[in-house]
Scaffold this active site. Structure first.
Site, PDB file in Angstrom:
ATOM      1  NE  ARG A  45     -51.079 102.247 -59.940  1.00 10.14           N
ATOM      2  CZ  ARG A  45     -51.283 103.352 -59.369  1.00 10.14           C
ATOM      3  NH1 ARG A  45     -52.644 103.662 -59.034  1.00 10.14           N
ATOM      4  NH2 ARG A  45     -50.419 104.151 -59.164  1.00 10.14           N
ATOM      5  CE  LYS A  62     -46.441 104.612 -58.363  1.00  9.58           C
ATOM      6  NZ  LYS A  62     -46.685 105.552 -59.494  1.00  9.58           N
ATOM      7  CG  HIS A 101     -55.809 109.622 -57.992  1.00  4.08           C
ATOM      8  ND1 HIS A 101     -55.573 108.269 -57.717  1.00  4.08           N
ATOM      9  CD2 HIS A 101     -54.811 109.886 -58.840  1.00  4.08           C
ATOM     10  CE1 HIS A 101     -54.440 107.744 -58.322  1.00  4.08           C
ATOM     11  NE2 HIS A 101     -53.815 108.852 -58.702  1.00  4.08           N
ATOM     12  CG  ASP A 113     -49.845 110.541 -54.975  1.00  4.98           C
ATOM     13  OD1 ASP A 113     -49.540 110.841 -56.190  1.00  4.98           O
ATOM     14  OD2 ASP A 113     -50.328 109.500 -54.812  1.00  4.98           O
TER      15      ASP A 113
END
Length: 353
Positions: free
Chosen positions: A165, A195, A208, A277
């Site tokens: 990413r 981000k 997460h 987020d």
């Protein structure tokens, strides 16, 4: 007659000023600070979210893979949402590579990851690719992308590097390729989001899922943010749930006044919109919803992102609005803080095309 005319003009003038300065209700201002996910991939299945948009119970939605079946269905949903609420944010995570909501969907273009872009394309090639990405989103009715990722490529990262990413392990390259992403999307007319501030690339766990701590943060990782803010290309920044222990041992970035209020707003001079987020992520475990919401807003955050339309048996927008109203009534949040966020959000929405 002249005196009467002058009085009329004077009255009209001050009436116009009064009207221009008139604000919506507190709840309507709060609603603009809430973005939610939703269920369904056809217009018939999404009428509840369209109805809530019409009554301005939130200011934006985020599209996930579960909401995408065909181009036609997605266009009908986004069109209905825009008709229901003028200026609604319709957001998506479209980074390319592993992070796309169009994977395995027929009729949609997919794009290579940020890592592949930096390895295989020069800056002009990256710009052309990101224009194509932006055009697809615009054609689908999506007006806000939660990208680019400007985290540093670090092989220890289970959520950034392992999924390709990040553009590069060289922070200057990250900044250059991110700039092409921002320019391409701006030209097409789709808003972007830097981000995950202040940086998730060196984190060794996944926010997460769990509490994520960075013990020795390298502040050179802020360069892409600094460059974009300095060039007035950064309109919206997403705050991560990572802990920077040298700045705040008590709260993660998304709840920290030192990180949002001081580092981002004062030191980097960012006066745009700050979005969290997903507030339902495991990285915020251990805090109540009230603590999460109140601290984010008081730190200088503007939009609270929730991946779910419902929390328990209550609609997310209804629940979070009441949390904020209660916090204002109990003097945990000042009304002026809500007005600041509302003004920033409306200013950003004025740029929607």
């Amino acid at each position: 007659m002249k005196k009467i005319l002058n009085l009329f003009l004077c009255f009209t003038f001050f009436s116009c000023i009064s009207f221009a300065e008139e604000r919506p209700t507190l709840r309507k201002m709060i609603a603009q600070m809430i973005m939610v996910g939703f269920n369904g991939s056809s217009l018939n299945d999404t009428m509840s979210v369209v109805s809530d948009a019409k009554y301005q119970r939130f200011g934006g939605v985020i599209v996930f893979g579960k909401n995408i079946s065909t181009k036609d269905n997605l266009k009908k949903i986004t069109s209905a949402l825009k008709s229901a609420q003028s200026g609604i944010f319709i957001a998506i995570d479209e980074e390319g590579g592993n992070v796309t909501r169009f994977k395995d969907k027929k009729g949609f273009n997919t794009f290579i990851s940020a890592s592949e872009v930096a390895k295989t394309l020069d800056l002009n090639g990256a710009n052309e690719l990101y224009k194509k990405m932006a055009k697809q989103l615009k054609d689908l009715g999506i007006n806000l992308n939660f990208a680019p990722v400007v985290d540093l490529l670090n092989t220890n990262s289970p959520i950034i590097a392992s999924k390709n990413r990040a553009f590069s392990k060289n922070i200057d390259e990250v900044s250059l390729y991110a700039n092409e992403f921002l320019d391409a999307f701006s030209e097409v007319g789709v808003l972007t989001t830097l981000k995950h501030f202040p940086g998730h690339g060196s984190a060794k766990t996944d926010s997460h899922i769990e509490k994520t701590v960075i013990e020795n943060f390298d502040y050179s990782e802020l360069k892409p943010y600094y460059d974009a803010i300095k060039r007035d290309k950064s309109k919206l920044i997403m705050i991560s749930h990572v802990y920077l222990l040298d700045r705040d041992t008590q709260f993660p970035a998304s709840m920290s006044n030192d990180i949002i209020g001081n580092l981002l707003r004062k030191d980097l001079k960012f006066d745009g919109v700050v979005i969290s987020d997903d507030m339902l992520m495991g990285g915020l475990n251990g805090f109540s919803m009230t603590q999460k919401v109140v601290n984010f807003i008081n730190a200088g955050g503007d939009i609270l992102l929730f991946s779910e339309f419902m929390i328990g048996e209550r609609r997310t927008s209804e629940y979070i609005t009441q949390v904020i109203v209660d916090a204002i009534n109990s003097k945990k949040i000042k009304k002026e803080r809500i007005e600041e966020s509302y003004d920033r959000i409306i200013k950003l929405k004025s740029e929607l095309k």
